[in-house]
Write an enzyme that holds these catalytic residues in place. Structure first.
Site, PDB file in Angstrom:
ATOM      1  N   SER A  16      27.946  33.266  38.869  1.00 27.10           N
ATOM      2  CA  SER A  16      28.703  32.650  37.779  1.00 27.10           C
ATOM      3  C   SER A  16      30.124  32.382  38.233  1.00 27.10           C
ATOM      4  O   SER A  16      30.617  32.979  39.204  1.00 27.10           O
ATOM      5  CB  SER A  16      28.714  33.544  36.532  1.00 27.10           C
ATOM      6  OG  SER A  16      29.456  34.723  36.775  1.00 27.10           O
ATOM      7  N   ARG A  18      34.246  31.642  36.638  1.00 22.68           N
ATOM      8  CA  ARG A  18      35.081  31.857  35.468  1.00 22.68           C
ATOM      9  C   ARG A  18      36.491  31.361  35.760  1.00 22.68           C
ATOM     10  O   ARG A  18      36.924  31.376  36.921  1.00 22.68           O
ATOM     11  CB  ARG A  18      35.114  33.336  35.063  1.00 22.68           C
ATOM     12  CG  ARG A  18      35.656  34.254  36.122  1.00 22.68           C
ATOM     13  CD  ARG A  18      35.164  35.670  35.988  1.00 22.68           C
ATOM     14  NE  ARG A  18      33.748  35.767  36.160  1.00 22.68           N
ATOM     15  CZ  ARG A  18      33.123  35.827  37.345  1.00 22.68           C
ATOM     16  NH1 ARG A  18      33.815  35.750  38.461  1.00 22.68           N
ATOM     17  NH2 ARG A  18      31.826  35.922  37.419  1.00 22.68           N
ATOM     18  N   ASP A 236      36.881  36.340  47.560  1.00 20.65           N
ATOM     19  CA  ASP A 236      37.007  37.131  46.336  1.00 20.65           C
ATOM     20  C   ASP A 236      37.166  38.618  46.620  1.00 20.65           C
ATOM     21  O   ASP A 236      37.825  39.332  45.866  1.00 20.65           O
ATOM     22  CB  ASP A 236      35.846  36.855  45.372  1.00 20.65           C
ATOM     23  CG  ASP A 236      34.467  37.024  45.983  1.00 20.65           C
ATOM     24  OD1 ASP A 236      34.356  37.493  47.135  1.00 20.65           O
ATOM     25  OD2 ASP A 236      33.472  36.649  45.311  1.00 20.65           O
ATOM     26  N   THR A 237      36.591  39.096  47.724  1.00 26.48           N
ATOM     27  CA  THR A 237      36.767  40.509  48.058  1.00 26.48           C
ATOM     28  C   THR A 237      38.212  40.808  48.435  1.00 26.48           C
ATOM     29  O   THR A 237      38.734  41.884  48.124  1.00 26.48           O
ATOM     30  CB  THR A 237      35.826  40.919  49.193  1.00 26.48           C
ATOM     31  OG1 THR A 237      34.490  40.534  48.863  1.00 26.48           O
ATOM     32  CG2 THR A 237      35.850  42.422  49.414  1.00 26.48           C
ATOM     33  N   THR A 258      27.293  41.120  42.809  1.00 29.99           N
ATOM     34  CA  THR A 258      26.080  40.709  43.501  1.00 29.99           C
ATOM     35  C   THR A 258      25.955  41.449  44.829  1.00 29.99           C
ATOM     36  O   THR A 258      24.870  41.839  45.244  1.00 29.99           O
ATOM     37  CB  THR A 258      26.097  39.183  43.731  1.00 29.99           C
ATOM     38  OG1 THR A 258      26.173  38.527  42.457  1.00 29.99           O
ATOM     39  CG2 THR A 258      24.852  38.724  44.452  1.00 29.99           C
ATOM     40  N   ASN A 295      28.831  45.480  54.256  1.00 25.18           N
ATOM     41  CA  ASN A 295      28.159  44.718  53.194  1.00 25.18           C
ATOM     42  C   ASN A 295      26.865  45.415  52.807  1.00 25.18           C
ATOM     43  O   ASN A 295      26.039  45.731  53.675  1.00 25.18           O
ATOM     44  CB  ASN A 295      27.821  43.304  53.680  1.00 25.18           C
ATOM     45  CG  ASN A 295      28.980  42.347  53.534  1.00 25.18           C
ATOM     46  OD1 ASN A 295      30.122  42.755  53.632  1.00 25.18           O
ATOM     47  ND2 ASN A 295      28.682  41.093  53.308  1.00 25.18           N
TER      48      ASN A 295
END
Length: 481
Positions: A16, A18, A236-237, A258, A295
């Site tokens: 998703s 946002r 994003d991490t 995720t 990961n």
């Protein structure tokens, strides 16, 4: 909020997207959701692709809903990219990292540049979807032959918003083409594997200007210009780790969603052969930091099961899972056998059967197997990172979507034998917002940024409930299979 400013954080996850609006003042930080939209990959005859036009449309709609903002920043998942022709037009939808095109490609690359040498130069863990292997797989395609520019996903969207091209460093560090010691391209690696670094736009650092919203974008979103776009930790991490509300250096973090990204924040990379064998990665963060992490497959396992079960109530599933005996069956949550979508409940059951463990059959049993397995993987990553980096920790910080899963947070505290502090949930968006605010002088250094988060964001503390012996036993049981 007197003296505050507003910032739009475009935060794109694997399932998703946002647009969040953060209001930042001298001692205040508030975050609100302007727009959320689905990110649904599409399978076409040539493979699995991202619907990047739908994502861009979601970004525009989100900026329209956000209202007046002082800056925009974009972060997303790593490794994937779009190719542009000589006119700057996109050459097809970007390939999804779960696409099968990289199967067997790493071994071909290693024939030219052995895995140990590649790690010593770039510090990046092996993953079949690393950008380096994607490029090796794409090299013979007609589309690649036409490409004049490669832009990673957040840089592609930034280009569409501004008309300016750049390659943000924290995301570039996941391509396996960056030297984490120099924080610049590894020209030797690129040369040996035959990749033209001229495909990439110039590097940008978090906090640097990325352009202004184009007049057409201002008109479509209703925003009054000029509105700058600021380079943030576009992986994003990187943004999420910037928003870990820790004090000092003795902490580990787990960015949950995720994927689970579990590790440490260091001042220098760890490039030893032992680190490579343990499959740890050295990715770049804010202010000269290194994100030393592993990961782990993450809540993808549960997301895929929930999808297969017809989207039952998650709260009910977690309550049922809480009643299942602990550590009855576990799987390796880092195993690439779980990477592709489809048949996840059956694949988890098959893995348990193959390893001689009781086979989970009900949704509650499978959910408990997943959560126990994730907590066990978190334990292994935190333990291994401390040993490999010679960097002890006192507390584990869990940020991201997994903070909503109280059972997983408690199991992680139990498994690690350390207190877990959970929050903030929207860590990537907050890190995104705060880098923008810092670029405009509202926030100080990374420590100051984290103190603001600690003062303003709700956090939940989980204390280990018992010793870690049974987790050590489960880890040993899994290691022997």
């Amino acid at each position: 909020m007197t003296g505050s400013r507003s910032y739009a954080a475009v935060d794109l996850g694997a399932s998703s997207g946002r647009v969040m609006v953060g209001r930042v003042g001298p001692d205040s930080l508030e975050l609100a959701e302007a727009h959320r939209f689905a990110n649904r990959p599409v399978r076409v005859p040539e493979g699995l692709r991202w619907d990047v036009l739908a994502l861009y449309a979601g970004v525009l709609e989100g900026l329209r809903a956000a209202g007046r903002v002082d800056s925009v920043g974009i972060d997303s998942w790593a490794v994937d990219y779009g190719l542009l022709d000589a006119d700057g037009a996109l050459l097809g939808n970007p390939v999804h990292y779960r696409d099968a095109r990289t199967e067997g490609v790493a071994e071909k690359v290693w024939a030219t540049l052995p895995a140990a040498e590649l790690y010593a130069s770039t510090g990046l863990q092996y993953a079949p979807f690393n950008t380096l292997y994607q490029l090796a797989a794409a090299r013979s395609s007609a589309q690649f032959a036409r490409a004049e520019r490669l832009l990673l996903i957040p840089d592609l969207l930034s280009y569409w918003l501004t008309g300016e091209q750049g390659t943000e460093l924290t995301n570039a560090s996941t391509t396996q083409l960056i030297d984490p010691r120099t924080r610049d391209w590894s020209y030797e690696v690129a040369d040996r594997v035959g990749i033209d670094l001229g495909l990439f736009a110039p590097l940008r650092r978090p906090g640097e200007a990325a352009g202004l919203l184009r007049p057409e974008v201002l008109e479509e979103t209703g925003l009054g210009g000029p509105v700058p776009v600021t380079a943030v930790g576009s992986h994003d991490t990187a943004s999420a780790v910037a928003a870990v509300p820790a004090a000092g250096e003795r902490f580990a973090y787990i960015c949950t969603g995720t994927w689970s990204l579990a590790g440490l924040e260091l001042a220098a990379p760890v490039l030893t052969e032992e680190s490579r064998a343990a499959n740890f990665t050295n990715e770049l963060g804010l202010d000269g930091t290194v994100r030393y992490l592993r990961n782990i497959m993450g809540l993808w396992l549960l997301q895929e099961c929930v999808r297969a079960w017809g989207d039952p109530d998650l709260g009910g599933l977690l309550r049922e899972a809480a009643g299942v005996p602990a550590l009855r069956s576990v799987v390796d949550a880092g195993d690439t056998v779980f990477l592709a979508p489809g048949r996840m409940p059956e694949r988890i059951a098959e893995a348990c059967r193959a390893s001689g463990q009781p086979v989970p059959r009900t949704p509650g049993e499978i959910t408990r197997c997943i959560l126990d397995s994730l907590a066990l993987a978190h334990r292994r990553a935190v333990t291994d990172a401390q040993r490999l980096a010679d960097h002890p920790v006192d507390t584990v910080y869990v940020v991201g979507g997994g903070t909503r899963n109280a059972l997983l947070c408690q199991l992680t505290a139990d498994a690690c034998g350390l207190p877990v502090v959970a929050g903030p949930t929207e860590a990537a968006s907050l890190g995104n917002v705060l880098v923008q605010a810092r670029a405009q002088g509202l926030v100080g250094d990374l420590a100051d940024l984290r103190r603001l988060l600690t003062r303003t964001q709700p956090l939940t503390r989980y204390t280990p409930r018992d010793d870690t012996a049974r987790w050590a036993a489960a880890e040993a049981r899994l290691a022997t299979r």
